[in-house]
Design an enzyme around this catalytic site. Sequence first.
Site, short mmCIF file in Angstrom:
data_model
loop_
_atom_site.label_atom_id
_atom_site.label_comp_id
_atom_site.label_asym_id
_atom_site.label_seq_id
_atom_site.Cartn_x
_atom_site.Cartn_y
_atom_site.Cartn_z
N ASP A 233 0.83 -1.21 0.00
CA ASP A 233 0.00 0.00 0.00
C ASP A 233 0.87 1.27 0.00
OD1 ASP A 233 -2.56 1.31 0.22
OD2 ASP A 233 -2.12 1.73 2.32
N HIS A 238 4.68 4.87 -2.74
CA HIS A 238 5.02 6.20 -2.23
C HIS A 238 6.45 6.30 -1.68
CE1 HIS A 238 0.82 6.72 -2.77
NE2 HIS A 238 0.41 6.25 -1.60
N LYS A 343 0.28 11.94 12.22
CA LYS A 343 0.46 11.87 10.76
C LYS A 343 1.60 12.80 10.42
CE LYS A 343 -2.10 12.80 6.47
NZ LYS A 343 -1.90 11.53 5.81
O1 LIG Z 1 -2.25 5.63 -1.03
C1 LIG Z 1 -2.52 5.66 0.15
O2 LIG Z 1 -2.16 6.76 0.86
C2 LIG Z 1 -2.78 7.06 2.09
C3 LIG Z 1 -1.89 8.10 2.77
O3 LIG Z 1 -1.86 9.24 1.95
P1 LIG Z 1 -1.68 10.68 2.59
O4 LIG Z 1 -1.69 11.60 1.42
O5 LIG Z 1 -2.84 10.89 3.52
O6 LIG Z 1 -0.38 10.67 3.32
C4 LIG Z 1 -2.93 5.83 2.95
O7 LIG Z 1 -3.64 6.13 4.14
C5 LIG Z 1 -3.68 4.78 2.17
O8 LIG Z 1 -3.75 3.58 2.94
C6 LIG Z 1 -2.97 4.48 0.87
O9 LIG Z 1 -3.76 3.61 0.06
#
Ligand SMILES: O=C1O[C@H](COP(=O)(O)O)[C@@H](O)[C@H](O)[C@H]1O
Length: 496
Positions: A233, A238, A343
């Site tokens: 994920d 990322h 976060k």
């Molecule tokens: O792609 C995803 O990203 C989110 C986190 O993204 P953010 O921009 O809020 O940092 C993650 O919570 C999710 O599980 C995932 O699929």
Amino acid sequence: MALEKTSEPCDFVLFGTKGDLARRKLLPSLFQLEKANLLHEESRVIGVARQDITNAAYKKQVKQNIEEFGGETLCLDTWKRFSEKLDYVCVDMKDEKSYQVFKDHVDKSRTMVCYLATPPSIFGDICRGLNSAGIIDHSVRVVLEKPIGHDLASSKVINDQVAEFFSEKQIYRIDHYLGKETVLNLVALRFANSIFATNWDHNCIDHVQISVAESVGIEGRWGYFDEAGQMRDMVQNHLLQILTLIAMEPPAVLDADSIRDEKLKVLKALRRITSSNVQSDTVRGQYVSGFVKGKEVPGYLEEEGANTESQTESFVALKVHIDNWRWAGVPFYLRTGKRLPSKTSEVNIFFKRQPHNLFGESFAQLPPNKLTIRLQPDEGVEVTVMNKVPGLTSSGSMDLQKSKLNLSFSETFKDERIADAYEKLLLEVMRGNQALFVRRDEVEQAWSWVDGIFKAWDANNDTPEPYQAGTWGPVASIALLARDNRAWYESRLGKK
Ligand SMILES: O=C1O[C@H](COP(=O)(O)O)[C@@H](O)[C@H](O)[C@H]1O
Ligand SMILES: NC(=O)C1=CN([C@@H]2O[C@H](COP(=O)(O)OP(=O)(O)OC[C@H]3O[C@@H](n4cnc5c(N)ncnc54)[C@H](OP(=O)(O)O)[C@@H]3O)[C@@H](O)[C@H]2O)C=CC1
């Protein structure tokens, strides 16, 4: 950030318009583009889902979505303009025949963008359906959501299915981190500043930490998340994308393929993790109940829809080596997890100590320079430098202290609204710029590396270690760095 308006009208076709991503992110982002007058007057947003509803009912639903997830009071003038652009098409995406209806809704004289906000398992069906309705030509663009597949083999199948109908130049694989303002700024920071550009290698850098911490759990997405886990994920896409932007060589120019060629080279240079180093270089964890920001939260296995046997990881920490000239001997430590204290995403670059101490004891006690890139929240860049404490001393010695040069985006760019990553990316697709999207070979190289870790975990019968929600992950994550006489930099928000 000043975004530029699209010059051509566009039919933006949103498959899966009733899904979580479309409701939370894509529709509010399109609305913001409208608000900023960045959508062409004649552009349209065509929602696609399988529910048979009228256009008026669809508009009502979209209005509710934007009110719920837009993060601000709905601007009625903008809504009036935006709602006039909305259209709805009912399609069973698995039924080829149902795509004929599109012929009455799309205008071939405009640029067409098909955004597939659906499970990847039906990407192939959608492409086939569009083709059978005669809609695909060389000008149509398709946007694919991540993660593409579950591993290298399944990602190849999906990429092949899409490639049957679209050339690579038409395919935009989205990784929304690439649209974040601070991630975009990595390229500027590195290549527009000679103080960093000339000190960016194993001669000057001791190690790098990339932390992407989330305080949320799985947000009702058990079905999806338990199949994926934090590695698929977050890390496969990322974190590895952030890593490539930090580690890549300067591209000759900032065009899509020059940047992607350099990112690919980094992915190819990642040292493989096998059963011989998986125990020393990886940690995986799964949260148990605890407290996040003072609120009691359930454990992973108590989440809605959970199966009590699951060994899916909600936390990963890795020690990664990039086997090339620039990064020889410089470990990159990566960690990401759900239900952590806050976060907070940041990159910390730890520089090496000066070769010789001119300043005595006070200097020896101070940590070397550190560059912190705050990806979110409180976006900014911070450099710790050593500074003389002002004043006179009887011995004439020079006392030093650690000080911070702090660039806060919100203070420096007070009048600029920081756009959501999806706003930037949607605009780039409409504009036809692939630079912020991931090429097929990058995705596959990343899968190949991640597959190796899963294989090694399986070979070692490794299972995730429990960690209490609201902590920074399993103790083993601390030990991962402690073995190298290093420690995670616990970011500012973690201390709150
Ligand atoms: O792609 C995803 O990203 C989110 C986190 O993204 P953010 O921009 O809020 O940092 C993650 O919570 C999710 O599980 C995932 O699929
Ligand atoms: N949600 C998120 O935060 C993120 C999601 N993603 C990715 O985005 C994509 C979508 O995710 P998400 O929105 O969460 O998923 P959802 O399950 O919430 O939505 C998927 C959408 O696809 C539709 N759909 C599925 N099968 C069919 C079919 N046969 N015919 C017509 N419509 C169909 C669903 O329609 P119906 O409503 O009728 O069931 C639904 O609207 C996935 O690839 C995911 O990995 C990526 C990053 C973050």
